[in-house]
Write an enzyme that holds these catalytic residues in place. Sequence first.
Site, PDB file in Angstrom:
ATOM      1  CG  HIS A 152      45.518  39.661  36.984  1.00 50.84           C
ATOM      2  ND1 HIS A 152      45.662  40.434  35.854  1.00 50.84           N
ATOM      3  CD2 HIS A 152      45.035  40.492  37.941  1.00 50.84           C
ATOM      4  CE1 HIS A 152      45.283  41.680  36.111  1.00 50.84           C
ATOM      5  NE2 HIS A 152      44.894  41.733  37.377  1.00 50.84           N
ATOM      6  CD  GLU A 154      33.393  26.406  41.694  1.00 51.84           C
ATOM      7  OE1 GLU A 154      33.361  25.483  40.860  1.00 51.84           O
ATOM      8  OE2 GLU A 154      32.514  27.291  41.760  1.00 51.84           O
ATOM      9  CD  GLU A 200      47.276  43.820  39.515  1.00 54.42           C
ATOM     10  OE1 GLU A 200      47.862  44.857  39.190  1.00 54.42           O
ATOM     11  OE2 GLU A 200      46.133  43.527  39.097  1.00 54.42           O
ATOM     12  CG  HIS A 250      32.041  31.196  42.979  1.00 52.51           C
ATOM     13  ND1 HIS A 250      30.736  30.833  43.206  1.00 52.51           N
ATOM     14  CD2 HIS A 250      32.400  30.544  41.857  1.00 52.51           C
ATOM     15  CE1 HIS A 250      30.329  30.015  42.263  1.00 52.51           C
ATOM     16  NE2 HIS A 250      31.324  29.824  41.426  1.00 52.51           N
TER      17      HIS A 250
END
Length: 131
Positions: free
Chosen positions: A72, A53, A122, A6
Amino acid sequence: MAKLIHSMIRVRDEARSVDFYARAFGLAVADRIDFDAFTLIYLSNAETGFELELTVNKDRTAPYDLGDGYGHLAVSVADLEAERARLEAEGLGPQAIRELTPPTGGKARFFFIADPDGYKIEVLERSWRFA
């Protein structure tokens, strides 16, 4: 070997952020863990085991300073034009489609969109090295 599981970002408004990620990328709440001072919300979808998260610090009222180190998140989609049109119809403000052709060959087609806290995402066409 390590496995990425994550990435975490801090957000101010849980409902607004969960709604954005659901509408934009089909992410749903996989788990929500509430503590006295903060809440952790794990978002995922069937495309991947990787989760986003969201951390909501309950005493935070000011926007987060994203600084100049954050870049990003990235997602890939099969039909870039259709996805951009869908996000535009949702009123989520995707930017124009751009192309990047490295000198070594290949081509990336993509656009950016920002979440309610200003984090850039993106959106890449599934091609070349982003399949």
